[in-house]
Design a protein around this motif. Structure first.
Motif, PDB file in Angstrom:
ATOM      1  N   THR A   1       0.830  -1.212   0.000  1.00 42.71           N
ATOM      2  CA  THR A   1       0.000   0.000   0.000  1.00 42.71           C
ATOM      3  C   THR A   1       0.867   1.266   0.000  1.00 42.71           C
ATOM      4  N   GLN A   2       2.090   1.156   0.529  1.00 46.18           N
ATOM      5  CA  GLN A   2       2.924   2.350   0.606  1.00 46.18           C
ATOM      6  C   GLN A   2       3.676   2.624  -0.698  1.00 46.18           C
ATOM      7  N   VAL A   3       3.819   1.583  -1.539  1.00 49.61           N
ATOM      8  CA  VAL A   3       4.384   1.803  -2.877  1.00 49.61           C
ATOM      9  C   VAL A   3       3.445   2.738  -3.654  1.00 49.61           C
ATOM     10  N   LEU A   4       2.159   2.626  -3.373  1.00 46.69           N
ATOM     11  CA  LEU A   4       1.163   3.470  -4.041  1.00 46.69           C
ATOM     12  C   LEU A   4       1.366   4.961  -3.778  1.00 46.69           C
ATOM     13  N   ARG A   5       1.952   5.284  -2.628  1.00 44.24           N
ATOM     14  CA  ARG A   5       2.142   6.700  -2.280  1.00 44.24           C
ATOM     15  C   ARG A   5       2.888   7.456  -3.371  1.00 44.24           C
ATOM     16  N   LEU A   6       3.764   6.738  -4.063  1.00 44.44           N
ATOM     17  CA  LEU A   6       4.563   7.349  -5.116  1.00 44.44           C
ATOM     18  C   LEU A   6       3.732   7.868  -6.262  1.00 44.44           C
ATOM     19  N   ALA A   7       2.627   7.192  -6.506  1.00 45.45           N
ATOM     20  CA  ALA A   7       1.813   7.527  -7.672  1.00 45.45           C
ATOM     21  C   ALA A   7       0.759   8.575  -7.339  1.00 45.45           C
ATOM     22  N   VAL A   8       0.670   8.892  -6.059  1.00 47.01           N
ATOM     23  CA  VAL A   8      -0.411   9.769  -5.619  1.00 47.01           C
ATOM     24  C   VAL A   8       0.162  11.128  -5.208  1.00 47.01           C
ATOM     25  N   PRO A   9      -0.231  12.209  -5.878  1.00 46.68           N
ATOM     26  CA  PRO A   9       0.256  13.535  -5.493  1.00 46.68           C
ATOM     27  C   PRO A   9      -0.086  13.827  -4.031  1.00 46.68           C
ATOM     28  N   ALA A  10       0.791  14.604  -3.380  1.00 50.75           N
ATOM     29  CA  ALA A  10       0.623  14.863  -1.942  1.00 50.75           C
ATOM     30  C   ALA A  10      -0.752  15.441  -1.617  1.00 50.75           C
ATOM     31  N   TYR A  11      -1.257  16.328  -2.475  1.00 53.17           N
ATOM     32  CA  TYR A  11      -2.549  16.949  -2.139  1.00 53.17           C
ATOM     33  C   TYR A  11      -3.683  15.926  -2.153  1.00 53.17           C
ATOM     34  N   CYS A  12      -3.501  14.843  -2.923  1.00 55.89           N
ATOM     35  CA  CYS A  12      -4.530  13.794  -2.943  1.00 55.89           C
ATOM     36  C   CYS A  12      -4.448  12.909  -1.702  1.00 55.89           C
ATOM     37  N   MET A  13      -3.230  12.764  -1.181  1.00 58.49           N
ATOM     38  CA  MET A  13      -3.081  11.962   0.034  1.00 58.49           C
ATOM     39  C   MET A  13      -3.826  12.632   1.176  1.00 58.49           C
ATOM     40  N   GLU A  14      -3.798  13.963   1.179  1.00 59.09           N
ATOM     41  CA  GLU A  14      -4.354  14.674   2.331  1.00 59.09           C
ATOM     42  C   GLU A  14      -5.828  15.027   2.177  1.00 59.09           C
ATOM     43  N   ASP A  15      -6.258  15.256   0.938  1.00 60.70           N
ATOM     44  CA  ASP A  15      -7.602  15.784   0.755  1.00 60.70           C
ATOM     45  C   ASP A  15      -8.412  14.976  -0.265  1.00 60.70           C
ATOM     46  N   PRO A  16      -9.269  14.099   0.224  1.00 61.86           N
ATOM     47  CA  PRO A  16     -10.075  13.273  -0.686  1.00 61.86           C
ATOM     48  C   PRO A  16     -10.928  14.116  -1.635  1.00 61.86           C
ATOM     49  N   MET A  17     -11.353  15.301  -1.211  1.00 66.13           N
ATOM     50  CA  MET A  17     -12.200  16.121  -2.072  1.00 66.13           C
ATOM     51  C   MET A  17     -11.423  16.625  -3.289  1.00 66.13           C
ATOM     52  N   LEU A  18     -10.147  16.950  -3.080  1.00 69.53           N
ATOM     53  CA  LEU A  18      -9.320  17.384  -4.202  1.00 69.53           C
ATOM     54  C   LEU A  18      -9.081  16.229  -5.172  1.00 69.53           C
ATOM     55  N   THR A  19      -8.931  15.032  -4.629  1.00 66.42           N
ATOM     56  CA  THR A  19      -8.705  13.863  -5.484  1.00 66.42           C
ATOM     57  C   THR A  19      -9.916  13.639  -6.386  1.00 66.42           C
ATOM     58  N   ARG A  20     -11.085  13.898  -5.822  1.00 61.38           N
ATOM     59  CA  ARG A  20     -12.332  13.671  -6.550  1.00 61.38           C
ATOM     60  C   ARG A  20     -12.425  14.511  -7.835  1.00 61.38           C
ATOM     61  N   VAL A  21     -11.804  15.703  -7.826  1.00 66.42           N
ATOM     62  CA  VAL A  21     -11.949  16.584  -8.999  1.00 66.42           C
ATOM     63  C   VAL A  21     -10.949  16.265 -10.119  1.00 66.42           C
ATOM     64  N   VAL A  22     -10.003  15.340  -9.860  1.00 66.07           N
ATOM     65  CA  VAL A  22      -9.081  14.943 -10.929  1.00 66.07           C
ATOM     66  C   VAL A  22      -9.840  14.004 -11.869  1.00 66.07           C
ATOM     67  N   ASP A  23      -9.862  14.327 -13.163  1.00 64.70           N
ATOM     68  CA  ASP A  23     -10.694  13.501 -14.054  1.00 64.70           C
ATOM     69  C   ASP A  23     -10.050  12.142 -14.332  1.00 64.70           C
ATOM     70  N   GLU A  24     -10.814  11.272 -14.938  1.00 66.16           N
ATOM     71  CA  GLU A  24     -10.401   9.877 -15.098  1.00 66.16           C
ATOM     72  C   GLU A  24      -9.085   9.744 -15.876  1.00 66.16           C
ATOM     73  N   ALA A  25      -8.960  10.503 -16.972  1.00 69.78           N
ATOM     74  CA  ALA A  25      -7.752  10.389 -17.799  1.00 69.78           C
ATOM     75  C   ALA A  25      -6.507  10.796 -17.023  1.00 69.78           C
ATOM     76  N   HIS A  26      -6.613  11.890 -16.254  1.00 68.15           N
ATOM     77  CA  HIS A  26      -5.460  12.321 -15.464  1.00 68.15           C
ATOM     78  C   HIS A  26      -5.170  11.344 -14.327  1.00 68.15           C
ATOM     79  N   ALA A  27      -6.229  10.810 -13.750  1.00 71.69           N
ATOM     80  CA  ALA A  27      -6.048   9.843 -12.655  1.00 71.69           C
ATOM     81  C   ALA A  27      -5.275   8.635 -13.171  1.00 71.69           C
ATOM     82  N   ASP A  28      -5.670   8.139 -14.341  1.00 72.98           N
ATOM     83  CA  ASP A  28      -4.964   6.999 -14.931  1.00 72.98           C
ATOM     84  C   ASP A  28      -3.497   7.357 -15.166  1.00 72.98           C
TER      85      ASP A  28
END
Lengths: 147, 147
Positions: free
Chosen positions: A50-77
């Motif tokens: 699960t911690q290897v995943l941290r690398l792929a996740v921008p810091a603001y997404c780690m801290e704020d689920p609401m900000l993660t929600r606004v990243v669209d599918e293509a960018h998330a991929d």
């Protein structure tokens, strides 16, 4: 029962292993985590999957689920595919913390407490600073339910 | 890619499932964790495998590795076998915290951030308060390395 009795060989990576290669190991060998060795074959860190995943996740997404929600599918991929550009060195936590490393004489209680405290399904077993192998949560559970 | 695309059926337990039965599920089906349902089939909690171990480990051992070291092998083995006497209800953390639960429209970035934040290799996917299944770290890694 002691740690040495449940210790089995476990694949290792180094700081220079690419995260893509590390993810491939986790995926193909169905590993619960990775053991990172230094240049002299000594365990430097253990990375739960699960911690290897941290690398792929921008810091603001780690801290704020609401900000993660606004990243669209293509960018998330795209973020998740960016794993390929990093090495294991980048995945190591900055803060030193307790590592799931023990010695071959540790009891199963010590191994279980270490796994629970560090949230790690892998405990590296080390003797004379060299890696003997690992005890996995799977091996410990298999033993616990059959005794 | 959305959570629904990687959602697969996942075994569940209830608060009254014995911890021995839960450990047997984890062991035999090689699950990374457990989804706990309430009486109406709604996910109440997700227990990563490492946290099921907390039940078998006395509190003083969780906090103090030196105290754990002085428990002899026979007693250490006995603690782990005492798993049989408890139910999943006893294994739930007392403090409410963020649960690894999401909806089918979550992006892979949201799922990855949730796994990393909660240290859980299992994310339950819920729609209209009913469990659809789960996305596992394994499924996410398999997808990430093949795209």
């Amino acid at each position: 029962m002691r740690a040495r009795d449940l210790t089995a060989p476990f694949p290792t990576v180094t700081l220079d292993t690419s995260v893509h290669e590390a993810a491939r190991l986790l995926s193909e060998q169905r590993l619960p985590g990775l053991i990172v060795l230094d240049g002299r074959g000594r365990p430097l860190s253990i990375l739960p999957g699960t911690q290897v995943l941290r690398l792929a996740v921008p810091a603001y997404c780690m801290e704020d689920p609401m900000l993660t929600r606004v990243v669209d599918e293509a960018h998330a991929d795209r973020f998740l595919r960016s794993l390929a550009d990093r090495t294991v060195r980048d995945a190591l936590p900055e803060q030193p913390r307790e590592l799931p490393i023990t010695d071959p004489d540790a009891t199963m209680l010590e191994v279980a407490a270490l796994m629970a405290r560090t949230h790690s399904p892998v405990v590296a077993v080390v003797e004379d600073r060299q890696l003997l192998g690992a005890v996995t949560l799977q091996a410990l559970m298999d033993w616990a339910i059959t005794t």
